[in-house]
Design a protein around this motif. Structure first.
Motif, PDB file in Angstrom:
ATOM      1  N   TYR A  38     -13.080   0.685 -11.760  1.00  0.00           N
ATOM      2  CA  TYR A  38     -13.356  -0.273 -10.287  1.00  0.00           C
ATOM      3  C   TYR A  38     -12.117  -1.194 -10.114  1.00  0.00           C
ATOM      4  O   TYR A  38     -11.469  -1.534 -10.788  1.00  0.00           O
ATOM      5  CB  TYR A  38     -14.672  -1.156 -10.524  1.00  0.00           C
ATOM      6  N   SER A  39     -11.719  -1.079  -8.659  1.00  0.00           N
ATOM      7  CA  SER A  39     -10.354  -1.570  -8.220  1.00  0.00           C
ATOM      8  C   SER A  39     -10.858  -3.230  -7.925  1.00  0.00           C
ATOM      9  O   SER A  39     -11.935  -3.458  -7.600  1.00  0.00           O
ATOM     10  CB  SER A  39     -10.242  -1.043  -7.011  1.00  0.00           C
ATOM     11  N   THR A  66      -5.450  -4.432  -4.483  1.00  0.00           N
ATOM     12  CA  THR A  66      -5.005  -3.385  -3.887  1.00  0.00           C
ATOM     13  C   THR A  66      -3.665  -3.748  -3.206  1.00  0.00           C
ATOM     14  O   THR A  66      -3.469  -3.807  -2.164  1.00  0.00           O
ATOM     15  CB  THR A  66      -5.934  -3.069  -2.634  1.00  0.00           C
ATOM     16  N   GLY A 109      -8.397   1.916  -0.666  1.00  0.00           N
ATOM     17  CA  GLY A 109      -8.178   1.868  -2.178  1.00  0.00           C
ATOM     18  C   GLY A 109      -9.317   0.980  -3.173  1.00  0.00           C
ATOM     19  O   GLY A 109      -9.398   1.604  -4.242  1.00  0.00           O
ATOM     20  N   ALA A 110      -9.971   0.078  -2.295  1.00  0.00           N
ATOM     21  CA  ALA A 110     -10.877  -0.820  -3.294  1.00  0.00           C
ATOM     22  C   ALA A 110     -12.147   0.193  -3.453  1.00  0.00           C
ATOM     23  O   ALA A 110     -12.299   1.013  -2.742  1.00  0.00           O
ATOM     24  CB  ALA A 110     -11.081  -1.879  -2.597  1.00  0.00           C
ATOM     25  N   ARG A 129     -14.300   4.413  -8.810  1.00  0.00           N
ATOM     26  CA  ARG A 129     -14.162   5.886  -9.176  1.00  0.00           C
ATOM     27  C   ARG A 129     -14.657   6.136 -10.310  1.00  0.00           C
ATOM     28  O   ARG A 129     -15.163   5.273 -11.049  1.00  0.00           O
ATOM     29  CB  ARG A 129     -12.484   5.901  -9.492  1.00  0.00           C
ATOM     30  N   GLN A 138       0.073   7.485 -11.611  1.00  0.00           N
ATOM     31  CA  GLN A 138      -0.926   6.642 -12.298  1.00  0.00           C
ATOM     32  C   GLN A 138      -0.365   5.931 -13.748  1.00  0.00           C
ATOM     33  O   GLN A 138       0.478   6.594 -14.371  1.00  0.00           O
ATOM     34  CB  GLN A 138      -2.386   7.304 -12.769  1.00  0.00           C
ATOM     35  N   ALA A 170      -3.548   1.469 -12.928  1.00  0.00           N
ATOM     36  CA  ALA A 170      -2.806   1.032 -11.639  1.00  0.00           C
ATOM     37  C   ALA A 170      -2.598   2.496 -11.056  1.00  0.00           C
ATOM     38  O   ALA A 170      -2.343   3.466 -11.729  1.00  0.00           O
ATOM     39  CB  ALA A 170      -1.441   0.503 -11.470  1.00  0.00           C
ATOM     40  N   TYR A 171      -3.349   2.773  -9.647  1.00  0.00           N
ATOM     41  CA  TYR A 171      -3.055   3.922  -8.785  1.00  0.00           C
ATOM     42  C   TYR A 171      -2.077   3.670  -7.861  1.00  0.00           C
ATOM     43  O   TYR A 171      -2.215   2.608  -6.850  1.00  0.00           O
ATOM     44  CB  TYR A 171      -4.276   4.441  -8.433  1.00  0.00           C
ATOM     45  N   ASN A 194      -3.608   2.142  -2.705  1.00  0.00           N
ATOM     46  CA  ASN A 194      -3.113   1.647  -4.091  1.00  0.00           C
ATOM     47  C   ASN A 194      -4.399   0.854  -4.467  1.00  0.00           C
ATOM     48  O   ASN A 194      -4.853   0.085  -3.743  1.00  0.00           O
ATOM     49  CB  ASN A 194      -1.687   0.866  -3.893  1.00  0.00           C
ATOM     50  N   SER A 195      -4.382   0.798  -5.837  1.00  0.00           N
ATOM     51  CA  SER A 195      -5.281  -0.098  -6.480  1.00  0.00           C
ATOM     52  C   SER A 195      -5.048  -0.440  -8.025  1.00  0.00           C
ATOM     53  O   SER A 195      -4.416   0.347  -8.661  1.00  0.00           O
ATOM     54  CB  SER A 195      -6.748   0.506  -6.686  1.00  0.00           C
ATOM     55  N   GLY A 252      -7.280  -1.955 -11.443  1.00  0.00           N
ATOM     56  CA  GLY A 252      -8.508  -2.254 -11.758  1.00  0.00           C
ATOM     57  C   GLY A 252      -8.709  -2.004 -13.234  1.00  0.00           C
ATOM     58  O   GLY A 252      -7.787  -1.759 -14.047  1.00  0.00           O
TER      59      GLY A 252
END
Length: 303
Positions: free
Chosen positions: A60-61, A64, A92-93, A96, A217, A238-239, A291-292, A294
């Protein structure tokens, strides 16, 4: 005399041989026996015991960074100032979920490949404005809702930074290639003029063609043993991804005094093009960041 001398040397040789055999016996290690330290020392898990693994995880982000900032705007009356402020949600929030497979190469390195879906949190923007001057103006109440879903494949490598029998701390690096499954903006608006009928409009902006969402990543996490074959893990991830829309389809339906009007158009995005071209319209390419940063957690099964 020679007999006594010969007997003396014979006894001396026998004693020396016996002593040498005793010394060798004392210094010989019995391979079947272990020292007390060897018995109590923790045994490191060998990579060859279960070289492959399957993992499932969720993410979970929380932040962002670098994603586009959107603003809402409100106006209480025609003569009042228009107040705008940023909204918290960005592309991005959101959550996933994914699955991965991999192989333990050594006591310090794992390699694998993950597949996950970004479901994303909707980005909702509201406007409440007055347009016009004097006694001729209209109030517009507009709401837009942006949704994004991306399926990503991430080949990665994991480095174990600190390893203990019950847990280890690691960092992971990967290259991300994402397929944009959905990128859509839905809108609704109400126009209320000082004179005349109210007009309501609903529209859909659907980005039907997009480039791959490429990026990388990076993760820092801890993995801990739950059983012989099952591990749990938690990590900060981090993505960094971005993509370019290639084509968008727009449709809208307006209703006024019971009569409806439907409009549609299409636009392609190019690095070079012609502003005056129509059917479809051409516009310059632009970049969309998703970007994110989390937290994630999951289970790993070794086999």
């Amino acid at each position: 005399m020679n007999q006594y001398t010969l007997l003396f040397f014979s006894l001396l040789l026998l004693a020396s041989t016996t002593q040498a055999q005793s010394v060798v016996a004392l210094n010989t290690v019995n391979p079947s026996a272990e020292s007390p330290m060897a018995r109590i020392a923790p045994r490191a898990t060998k990579a060859t015991e279960a070289p492959f693994y399957l993992k499932i995880y969720g993410f979970y982000s929380l932040l962002t960074p670098g994603s586009e900032i959107n603003y809402s705007a409100t106006q209480s009356q025609t003569t009042a100032p228009t107040i705008y402020k940023p909204i918290n949600a960005r592309l991005g929030a959101g959550p996933r979920a994914g699955i991965g497979i991999g192989m333990i190469v050594s006591d310090f390195i794992n390699v694998g490949i993950d597949a996950d879906m970004l479901f994303g949190s909707a980005v909702k923007i509201d406007y409440d404005l007055f347009v016009g001057s004097g006694n001729t103006f209209s109030r517009y109440v507009i709401s837009t809702n942006t949704t994004l879903k991306v399926l990503s494949i991430t080949p990665n490598i994991t480095f174990k930074a600190l390893s203990r029998p019950a847990y280890y701390i690691y960092n992971r690096l990967g290259l991300v290639g994402g397929l944009v499954m959905e990128y859509k903006i839905t809108s609704s608006s109400t126009e209320t003029p000082t004179r005349g009928a109210v007009t309501t409009t609903t529209g859909t902006t659907d980005y039907t063609k997009n480039s791959l969402a490429l990026g990388y990543q990076a993760a820092l996490g801890i993995q801990f043993r739950l059983s012989q074959a099952v591990r749990g893990f938690a990590e900060v991830v981090a993505y960094n991804q971005s993509f370019k829309p290639r084509e968008v389809q727009f449709t809208s339906t307006s209703v006024r005094s019971g009569a409806s009007t439907v409009q549609s158009s299409s636009t392609v995005f190019k690095n070079e093009g012609d502003y005056n071209k129509t059917n479809p319209t051409e516009q310059p390419s632009f970049n969309v960041s998703i970007n994110s940063v989390g937290v994630g957690a999951g289970l790993m099964f070794r086999f």
